[in-house]
Design an enzyme around this catalytic site. Structure first.
Site, mmCIF file in Angstrom:
data_model
loop_
_atom_site.group_PDB
_atom_site.id
_atom_site.type_symbol
_atom_site.label_atom_id
_atom_site.label_comp_id
_atom_site.label_asym_id
_atom_site.label_seq_id
_atom_site.Cartn_x
_atom_site.Cartn_y
_atom_site.Cartn_z
ATOM 1 N N GLU A 65 -4.871 -9.610 1.033
ATOM 2 C CA GLU A 65 -5.622 -9.565 2.297
ATOM 3 C C GLU A 65 -7.082 -9.655 1.901
ATOM 4 O OE1 GLU A 65 -4.852 -5.834 4.348
ATOM 5 O OE2 GLU A 65 -2.726 -6.299 4.637
ATOM 6 N N GLU A 112 0.804 -1.223 0.000
ATOM 7 C CA GLU A 112 0.000 0.000 0.000
ATOM 8 C C GLU A 112 0.841 1.278 0.000
ATOM 9 O OE1 GLU A 112 -3.075 -0.228 2.971
ATOM 10 O OE2 GLU A 112 -3.852 -2.092 2.142
#
Ligand SMILES: *[C@@H]1O[C@H](CO)[C@@H](O)[C@H](O)[C@H]1NC(C)=O
Ligand SMILES: *[C@@H]1O[C@H](CO)[C@@H](O)[C@H](O)[C@H]1NC(C)=O
Ligand SMILES: *[C@@H]1O[C@H](CO)[C@@H](O)[C@H](O)[C@H]1NC(C)=O
Ligand SMILES: *[C@@H]1O[C@H](CO)[C@@H](O)[C@H](O)[C@H]1NC(C)=O
Ligand SMILES: *[C@@H]1O[C@H](CO)[C@@H](O)[C@H](O)[C@H]1NC(C)=O
Ligand SMILES: *[C@@H]1O[C@H](CO)[C@@H](O)[C@H](O)[C@H]1NC(C)=O
Ligand SMILES: *[C@@H]1O[C@H](CO)[C@@H](O)[C@H](O)[C@H]1NC(C)=O
Ligand SMILES: *[C@@H]1O[C@H](CO)[C@@H](O)[C@H](O)[C@H]1NC(C)=O
Length: 568
Positions: A274, A173
């Site tokens: 995830e 990220e």
């Protein structure tokens, strides 16, 4: 014959050894969009995130797209405690996982027992090589620099001996908004250089990145960008941290159908790095069978449920009790996930390895408001150049006490650049800047933060005709004892260093001493201490003119420390 006797003795020893060690896990390789085991069967990641939560930073970047999961500012290395790994193994087996995603490890610790425990039980590791705070590409001020390259290689060297390393993840990220897609060229350059390094070490470990989810305008071109091009520059494994399937939902309603369609053109393997939304409890994990069947498997190769360890906001699936924290209590979430996951033996073996095609993914066509990443990547960080600059061209450098304080170095760089900008200096801060939108990277942009700051200190000090008080910065700067004779000499020396950079600026990083790779995955570890010292402590600043067109001919930036600007 002596020779024969020795051979026999060795053979005996080998037999004895094989009876006490277990087989290495088979190496997983990528062909085009899919992963395969050595028998040619498609490999699916059936995993769970395995990272105890560190302290949460005050400025933690919780964001809705990421299930409001905030970022930690410290970490606990989960592969460093054999007792904990042994404690957790039976629960990981109940879940039926074949992979763990581990986010932060300390290369100086011993991981051999945990790695062996997981290897012996068929569990691969997807390892993130970045660390909280200054150990990852800074999303607000991105660079791909010598100190990060050194840190990543140090972690990689530590884990290369283990056969159950599935992938090294070079970032999580980093790019989290349409407004910081200018960080993407730095991430892609990191993947390029780490891939080259791994291949030079004979490793076929995959190189991945995990992206935050987001609007299609942002999510899709980013995925295309990081995976496009040939095998030299594309990622191997594109992870999407996805929290769209919440509670009882469906393939279409969850948004998964859209993602599978949007990612259909990626040239490399994708997975949900995830998943496990908590906003519509209870988590039913009905997405699990969908993840491992068509049409999802046409694009995705499995995923990582988030998260084994407790988190402060409800993602965790176990808690620990007992005076020593060695008793594991499982939650209903755990039980539901286990019944779903353990029911998955594998996904469809479609396409077979022989019919899988290899096609380079297409890059986004142009930059626009939601996608601002240049296709011109920054060069490979070159420690030799940065230390040459420091050694031969700087006159005023960062004090040692300051060099390992990343926050002070950052603030002082901004301050010193503002002084330089408003002084009569011929030098500027352009050589230390890199811009992922324009694709213009200053020749010092890949140096460590303290080398860059020493450059600015030196340039300012020269502009002030080496007045002693121009090299102080409240004790953060130190005058070098044997600086170049004149500011012009400093500039000349700097440009001589820069001329040493390989043409095109891209090369295979040499890393440190080669590690001993063992066939069983439990062999000798290279000492992390053998890693090169962090760039943060090396490097003086030379006077360097901005040199345009540094990497691939995009504009020249001459490097100047003082005296005349010199185009290099
Ligand atoms: C920007 O371009 C990409 C493709 O390169 C596209 O997916 C995205 O939607 C565009 N953004 C806007 C706001 O048009
Ligand atoms: C891969 O792509 C890069 C960048 O576009 C290019 O420079 C290189 O020549 C290509 N390599 C091969 C083997 O095609
Ligand atoms: C091991 O587990 C204990 C108890 O849960 C925990 O306090 C400790 O931080 C763990 N250590 C590591 C290295 O994971
Ligand atoms: C397990 O999988 C089988 C076949 O894939 C399916 O028919 C069955 O409903 C699944 N069981 C559970 C508990 O989901
Ligand atoms: C981060 O900062 C610490 C000092 O606080 C330093 O030891 C370490 O080398 C830095 N890491 C990187 C990757 O620059
Ligand atoms: C990069 O260049 C663009 C275009 O000139 C500019 O808008 C942007 O602010 C620059 N980014 C940085 C980080 O300097
Ligand atoms: C720049 O200005 C400083 C202070 O104003 C002065 O001492 C110095 O001589 C000037 N440097 C040059 C190169 O003109
Ligand atoms: C260095 O700079 C910081 C921030 O400006 C300041 O707080 C500190 O006192 C300075 N001196 C030293 C020796 O750290």
């Amino acid at each position: 014959m002596l020779g024969l006797a020795r051979a026999a003795a060795l053979a005996l020893l080998a037999t004895a050894t094989t009876t006490t060690t277990t087989l290495a896990l088979p190496q997983i390789t990528r062909k085009g969009k899919y992963l395969y085991d050595p028998s040619g069967t498609r490999f699916y990641i059936k995993g769970i995130a395995y990272q105890p939560q560190g302290r949460l930073s005050e400025s933690s970047q919780a964001n809705a797209e990421n299930g409001n999961f905030p970022e930690p500012s410290s970490y606990i290395d989960p592969l460093s405690s054999p007792a904990n790994c042994t404690r957790d193994l039976p629960y990981l087996q109940q879940l039926g996982v074949n992979a763990l995603r581990v986010y932060s490890v300390n290369p100086e610790l011993d991981h051999s027992e945990c790695m062996k425990t997981f290897n012996d039980n068929g569990i691969y590791i997807l390892l993130d090589v970045s660390l909280p705070l200054n150990g990852s590409i800074d999303r607000a001020s991105p660079t791909w620099s010598t100190n990060l390259l050194d840190a990543y290689i140090s972690t990689i060297d530590t884990f290369l001996p283990y056969d159950n390393i599935l992938a090294f993840n070079i970032g999580n990220e980093v790019i989290n908004l349409p407004t910081n897609t200018d960080a993407a060229p730095f991430v892609k350059a990191a993947a390029r250089d780490i891939k080259a390094y791994l291949r030079s070490r004979g490793s076929s470990a995959l190189v991945g990145y995990s992206s935050v989810d987001g609007d299609r305008d942002f999510r899709d071109p980013l995925a295309n960008y990081l995976t496009c091009g040939n095998d030299t520059i594309s990622l191997d494994l594109y992870g999407l941290n996805n929290y769209e399937w919440c509670g009882a939902s469906t393939y279409a309603d969850s948004g998964w159908e859209t993602i599978v369609n949007d990612f259909g053109g990626l040239g490399v393997a994708a997975y949900m790095s995830e998943y496990g939304c908590i906003t519509n409890p209870p988590r039913l994990w009905q997405e699990v069978p969908v993840l491992y069947s068509q049409p999802t498997t046409n694009v995705f190769s499995g995923g990582i449920a988030f998260s084994y360890f407790p988190t402060n906001d409800g993602y965790g699936m176990v808690t620990f009790g007992g005076s020593d924290g060695q008793q594991v209590e499982t939650s209903q979430d755990f039980t539901r996930l286990a019944s779903q996951l353990s029911n998955i033996t594998t996904g469809p073996n479609i396409p077979s390895e022989s019919s899988a095609t290899v096609t380079d993914g297409a890059c986004p066509t142009a930059e626009n408001s939601t996608f601002q990443a240049s296709e011109t990547l920054p060069p490979t960080p070159d420690e030799a150049v940065c230390s040459c600059l420091y050694r031969t061209s700087f006159s005023c450098v960062v004090a040692e006490v300051t060099a390992n304080k990343p926050d002070i170095v950052g603030a002082l760089t901004d301050y010193a650049c503002s002084l330089l900008g408003s002084s009569n200096a011929t030098a500027s801060c352009d050589p230390i800047a890199g811009n992922g939108t324009t694709g213009i990277y200053g020749p010092l942009s890949y140096c460590s933060p303290s080398v860059k700051l020493s450059y600015v200190f030196s340039a300012y000090y020269e502009s002030q005709n080496r007045r002693a008080d121009a090299c102080d910065f409240a004790g953060n700067a130190t005058i070098l004892r044997n600086p170049p004779n004149t500011a012009q000499d400093a500039s000349d020396a700097a440009n001589a260093c820069l001329a040493e950079d390989p043409a095109g600026g891209v090369f295979t990083p040499s890393g440190t001493a080669p590690s001993t790779v063992s066939a069983t995955g439990t062999g000798t570890q290279t000492s992390a201490a053998a890693a090169t010292s962090s760039g943060a402590t090396s490097g003086a600043l030379p006077q360097v003119g901005l040199r345009e067109g540094w990497a691939v001919g995009v504009g020249m930036v001459a490097v100047v420390l003082g005296g005349m600007a010199v185009l290099v």
